[in-house]
Enzyme design. Structure first.
Site, short mmCIF file in Angstrom:
data_model
loop_
_atom_site.label_atom_id
_atom_site.label_comp_id
_atom_site.label_asym_id
_atom_site.label_seq_id
_atom_site.Cartn_x
_atom_site.Cartn_y
_atom_site.Cartn_z
N LYS A 1 0.86 -1.19 0.00
CA LYS A 1 0.00 0.00 0.00
C LYS A 1 0.89 1.24 0.00
CE LYS A 1 -1.64 2.87 3.02
NZ LYS A 1 -1.84 4.09 2.22
N GLU B 1 10.56 15.49 15.79
CA GLU B 1 11.06 15.42 14.42
C GLU B 1 10.44 16.59 13.65
OE1 GLU B 1 9.57 12.08 12.18
OE2 GLU B 1 11.47 11.84 11.14
N CYS C 1 13.59 10.99 6.73
CA CYS C 1 13.65 10.50 8.11
C CYS C 1 15.05 10.63 8.69
CB CYS C 1 13.22 9.05 8.15
SG CYS C 1 14.06 8.09 6.89
#
Ligand code: NAP
Length: 702
Positions: free
Chosen positions: A214, A422, A326
């Site tokens: 997905k 983050e 990331c």
């Protein structure tokens, strides 16, 4: 700078006009090279299941929007749980034949797939930029990186090797096989719409697994383009399946991938929050899980560093992909002696080098953020920092739409949101430090552990800090360190498992210990087994079948065993010997004949001394029966037909297989189960791996 208002929800009146002109716009960006396919030929409005382009069973679709200008690119099927279940069935069926292919065959197809990505990368880059927003040059970079995984795993497919373990018992041979784990569910994010797919699917397909993937709601097109090229490369129907879904349906699609017993592996890249949720969901089937989650990377500059090199590194580590990777640096710790110099040079370089704009416009280095929510998060972090005393060196605000200026904040402290959370956007908070010890402690004071960077020219310090940083990736005098060849993955809450390098394929392999014996031993020969081995030397009911089966089987087992015997007898089984408790925790060693697979003693783990004997006719039938369980710890068979020995040893879905041997555990061999029988291995040279973290250190500056 393009100005637009709403990013994701566009007024319906303008949709059709925008959609119809999209293909033309994309092809006109720069005409495809002679012989190359046009970018528009990679735009598919269907999902890809069983080698075919399919709609959602509900007929629903959702729109995909260009984050740079809010224009609708098109729409794709909004699939749900039922669609995902169908795709899983397809992948399960395809697995039965795909796992039988040779590594050489798989390698050839993967290599071709990678070549096709390379051949079409300029056009695929346009598609990627249009749905994700990163500048074209970065998109081409991602396609090189993505194709690199296909090339790497084409090579690694052929290097999946087992072991032959030195046998501690002369009449046995101990082998370790590595076999494909099965149908692999994958969920990928929007920030690397190509490479996050090839990094997972390349490894899985190389290992002999099939895939149901997905992609993110924002970026389904790059995933579908990859399917088209996989088909063109000759990858058979059902091996790669892509189920597209909107954010509203993501959770039901995810649940099927996590909970289906036909899916034996889940690999996810995305936020830590969703990763934890999926991990919980996977517990229901004890699924093997790989997680590539969020980071909070420190970027440290020590006094001995080359400050100019550190600034260049900081530019790459922070601002590529507009800060939306990331592994992007999140906290800049600069030694007090060079703090002012670093901040001044960093600010000047940002102002000189970075240009915001539509990723397709020449000269753009900073595309938009993915959506309005991302802009709001960054805005809030900047406000929080300024409110707590930080100063803006450059940037600091949104310029409309999904654009946010590349921003440097100085005077940041560790309690500010931009340092604690983050960012996933183009803001760099700079923090002053005094000592190595202090900064390493600060760098590690987070639940994340994905990437860390530092600049130093002190060799002792380089080794100390590289070893002490609690991150899965460390850049030493380098700001951009991801390559297909190195293991990528986080420590702590940043993830589980590794992708890329020779490690990546391991995530899609099961280990099987096969003990080949002669079948002529008495049970557990006492002289041959090491002290502490699981069985004793006597076999006498009453004194106890020592080791594994005494007190436990008595307490929890006896009534369970009695019930199993009663159940079997009531359904037509016959007692050959034993059959009853003799008081206390003792139960006679019992053999039942005429047992069938619907009896409790066959369906449930006995954990006691009863043996139900079942008749079978063919090898195929018995292998299917043997595997028709959610457990997969041990299996045994006796045969003197060499072909059958290999066939059945390979086909049994268990972590341990005894061939012509009934007692096979030794300290030297890996012990552990497939399916719901467990995760990981104990014993052998594999056992210690469970207690080690992998760290990839990239040393640059050479
Ligand atoms: P996200 O919300 O976790 O989304 C990632 C994927 O998970 C998307 O496909 C998303 O689908 C899907 N998803 C969301 N909720 C789900 C659910 N309940 N069940 C099943 N699937 C679900 O992450 P993001 O915010 O888009 O991505 C940014 C995060 O990913 C950052 O934290 C970043 O650090 C991390 N990331 C990590 C790596 C790495 O390698 N470690 C690489 C890239 C990004 P929808 O798009 O439909 O919502």
């Amino acid at each position: 700078m393009p100005a637009f208002a709403a990013a994701k929800i566009f007024r319906s009146a303008s949709r059709h006009r925008l959609y119809s002109s999209f293909h033309k716009i994309m092809d006109n960006l720069a005409p495809p090279k002679a012989g190359a396919r046009a970018a528009s030929s990679f735009v598919f409005d269907k999902a890809f299941v069983n080698g075919e382009w399919v709609a959602a069973s509900s007929g629903k679709t959702f729109e995909v929007v260009n984050p740079a200008n809010g224009k609708v690119i098109g729409s794709v099927p909004d699939m749900d749980a039922a669609d995902t279940e169908k795709a899983v069935q397809v992948a399960y069926k395809a697995f039965q034949s795909w796992k039988e292919t040779t590594a050489k065959e798989r390698a050839a197809l993967l290599r071709r797939w990678g070549e096709l990505v390379h051949e079409n990368k300029e056009e695929l880059a346009k598609l990627l930029t249009s749905e994700m927003g990163k500048p074209l040059a970065e998109s081409v970079g991602e396609l090189n990186y993505g194709a690199g995984f296909l090339e790497l795993f084409a090579e690694e497919a052929k290097r999946v090797e087992g072991d032959i373990i030195q046998t501690p018992i002369k009449t046995r041979r101990l082998l370790v096989l590595k076999q494909p784990i099965g149908v692999s569910g994958m969920i990928t994010p929007w920030n690397f719409p190509n490479a996050m797919i090839t990094r997972k699917a390349g490894a899985a397909i190389a290992a002999g697994c099939t895939v149901v993937l997905k992609p993110a709601e924002d970026t389904p097109y790059s995933a579908l383009a990859l399917c088209d090229l996989a088909k063109q490369a000759g990858i058979p129907a059902g091996v790669l399946n892509v189920v597209t879904s909107s954010r509203d349906n993501a959770s039901q699609v995810g649940k099927v991938l996590c909970k289906s017993p036909l899916v034996t592996k889940l690999s996810f890249t995305g936020s830590t929050f969703v990763g934890k949720l999926l991990l919980e969901q996977c517990a229901s089937t004890v699924k093997k899980v790989s997680l590539e989650l969020g980071g909070n990377a420190p970027f440290i500059v020590f006094p001995s560093a080359d400050v100019d090199a550190a600034v260049l590194g900081a530019m790459g580590a922070k601002f590529r992909c507009s800060g939306q990777t990331c592994v992007c640096a999140n906290r800049f710790y600069i030694h007090e002696s060079i703090y002012d110099e670093f901040v001044q040079k960093f600010g000047a370089t940002v102002e000189k080098e970075l240009r915001m704009g539509d990723g397709t416009a020449p000269g753009t280095t900073q595309g938009p953020l993915i959506n309005k929510k991302a802009v709001e998060k960054i805005e809030a972090q900047v406000q929080d920092a300024v409110g707590k005393g930080a100063k803006i060196v450059c940037g600091g605000k949104s310029t409309g739409g999904n654009f946010f200026e590349p921003t440097i904040l100085m005077g940041v402290t560790d309690d500010m949101r931009c340092a604690k959370e983050e960012n996933f956007g183009p803001i760099a908070g700079v923090i002053k430090f005094k000592t190595e010890e202090e900064v390493v402690a600060l760098a590690n004071a987070t639940s994340s552990g994905l990437a860390g960077y530092f600049y130093s020219r002190d060799l002792g310090q380089i080794w100390r800090v590289a070893e002490r940083l609690e991150t899965g990736l460390v850049g030493v005098n380098e700001g951009v360190i991801s390559v297909p060849d190195a293991p990528f993955g986080g420590w702590k809450e940043s993830g589980l498992g590794r992708e890329g390098g020779r490690y990546g394929i391991d995530e899609y392999l099961e280990i099987k210990y096969v003990c080949m014996g002669g079948g002529h031993f008495p049970l557990c020969p006492p002289t041959a087994l090491s002290p502490g081995a699981p069985c004793g030397s006597t076999w006498t009911a009453g004194t106890g079948h020592t080791g594994c089966h005494t007190a436990d089987s008595g307490k929890s087992g006896s009534s369970g065993i009695e019930a199993q015997v009663q159940d079997a007898v009531s359904k037509g089984a016959k007692i050959v010997c034993g059959g009853k408790s003799t008081g206390g925790n003792f139960f006679e060693p019992t053999v039942l004949t005429g047992v069938s697979d619907d009896m409790r003693c066959a369906k449930e783990e006995n954990f006691g001394p009863i043996a139900g004997v079942i008749k079978f006719k063919t090898e195929d039938e018995v292998v299917a029966l043997a595997n028709a369980t959610s457990s997969g710890l041990a299996g045994y068979f006796y045969s003197r037909d060499l072909g059958q020995i290999w066939r059945v040893a390979e086909r049994l879905e268990t972590g341990l297989v005894g061939v012509n041997e009934g007692v096979i555990s030794v300290p030297d061999a890996p012990f552990g189960g497939w399916k719901e029988s467990g995760l990981g291995r104990e014993g052998g040279r594999y056992g210690i791996d469970e207690y080690l973290e992998i760290k990839y250190v990239c040393m640059g500056g050479l």
